[in-house]
Write an enzyme that holds these catalytic residues in place. Structure first.
Site: not given
Ligand SMILES: NC(=O)c1ccc[n+]([C@@H]2O[C@H](COP(=O)([O-])OP(=O)(O)OC[C@H]3O[C@@H](n4cnc5c(N)ncnc54)[C@H](O)[C@@H]3O)[C@@H](O)[C@H]2O)c1
Length: 336
Positions: A11-12, A105, A136, A189, A252
């Protein structure tokens, strides 16, 4: 126009790739899975992560590490925190004199390193590292809803460079040298959000939630300051800002997992039901270890650990927090 790669098509990562693309940059979105890359290229959608969002035509998709790493002005690490080291090691042969920002994070369980520290550990002098954090949610950023974050790095030039690339009318970016404070706030958090979700799941109301948020930021601040962070950072976007959004938001996953645990599920069941990585579960253990290392009392985080890993009853944990020794709210009270 800058040439930027975003690693991790979750997603991010996807939301930030869209944002950077809309800011006029050449953006490559890397996924470790070929099938995901092909689907993104074919559909211009990331339906499971950002339903209904059409991705920009200009966005480039790849699963090639070499393509994602070569000739980039900036690389954004957006893989889940548990995958950061492995991904960095895979990219290492192609990383030379590279600017990198991590948006993940979490604390590495065995080393207790934060995300930026992991990247510095892997890339050594080959990379200048920064972090982007703050309240965010990806789902709101892609809808161009006003969002304000902070980018931190020991290197001011990287901060200013990345601020210029990310910032637009709906995405405001502050900069800061306090990378450590930013990362501790962002990681811990998630642990407090688990507790806030448990309170919701137990049927408690706004009073309990507000207490968890305020006492939670106190715990996070005590630890972060002992680790050298600035108290201003914990009162800022990546501290109290991110804590509020994570404890309150329906987006969340940590809060959602907490709700299920509060309603009676065990940790693994709750994680399976949420069907996404619940980073707070891993950070809980690491936070407890950091508290012990720095001699800081972390009562809420302790109770979250007891619930997650020692089968404690969440209701009993609430009681044990309520029955702690009587205390002053201020650490050095002066009654005169
Ligand atoms: N989603 C949010 O709104 C948001 C906001 C701020 C920070 N974050 C942080 O960003 C990071 C990613 O979050 P997200 O929400 O995008 O996660 P998510 O679960 O939506 O997606 C993670 C993606 O990472 C990839 N992935 C998974 N395992 C993997 C591996 N072993 N090697 C390489 N790639 C891999 C895959 O493509 C997967 O789609 C997290 O640390 C999260 O805390 C997310």
């Amino acid at each position: 126009m800058a040439n930027i790669s975003v690693l991790g098509a979750g997603s991010w990562g996807t939301a930030l790739a869209v944002l950077l693309c809309k800011n006029g940059h050449k953006v490559t979105l890397w996924s470790y899975r070929n099938d995901q890359t092909e689907e993104l290229r074919r559909t211009h959608k990331n339906e499971s992560k950002l339903p209904g969002v059409l991705l920009p035509e200009k966005l480039i998709y790849t699963s090639s590490i070499e393509e994602a790493a070569t000739g980039k002005d900036l690389i954004v690490f957006a893989v889940p925190s548990k995958a950061t080291r492995k991904t960095a090691l895979n990219f290492k042969p192609f990383i030379h004199n590279q600017k990198i920002i991590t948006v993940a994070k979490g604390i590495e369980e065995d080393t207790l390193m934060l995300q930026g520290e992991i990247l510095e550990d892997v890339f050594k002098d080959e990379a200048t590292v920064g972090v982007l954090s703050g309240p965010s949610h990806a789902e709101e950023v892609v809808l161009l809803q006003p969002t304000v974050v902070v980018i931190g790095s020991k290197d001011r030039n990287l901060c200013v460079f990345a601020q210029e690339l990310f910032m637009n009318d709906s995405f405001r970016v502050y900069i800061s040298p306090d990378i450590r404070g930013i990362e501790i706030g962002g990681s811990l958090k998630n642990v407090i959000a688990l507790a806030a979700g448990m309170a919701d799941g137990l049927g408690f109301g706004d009073n309990a939630k507000a207490a968890l948020i305020t006492r939670g930021i106190k715990e996070i601040s005590n630890l972060a300051i002992a680790m050298g962070a600035s108290s201003e950072t914990l009162a800022g976007l990546s501290g109290i800002g991110d804590l509020i959004v994570t404890c309150e938001s329906r987006h969340s996953r940590n809060r959602r997992a907490g709700v299920l645990i509060g309603q009676g599920m065990k940790m693994q069941e709750a994680m399976d039901k949420v069907a996404m990585i619940v980073e707070g579960v891993y950070s809980a253990k690491a936070a407890k270890a950091l508290g012990e290392k720095y001699g800081i009392e972390l009562p809420i985080i302790e109770e979250v650990n007891r619930i997650l890993f020692c089968d404690a009853d969440p209701r009993e944990s609430v009681l044990s927090l309520m029955k702690r020794d009587k205390k002053s709210e201020i650490s050095a009270p002066d009654w005169d």
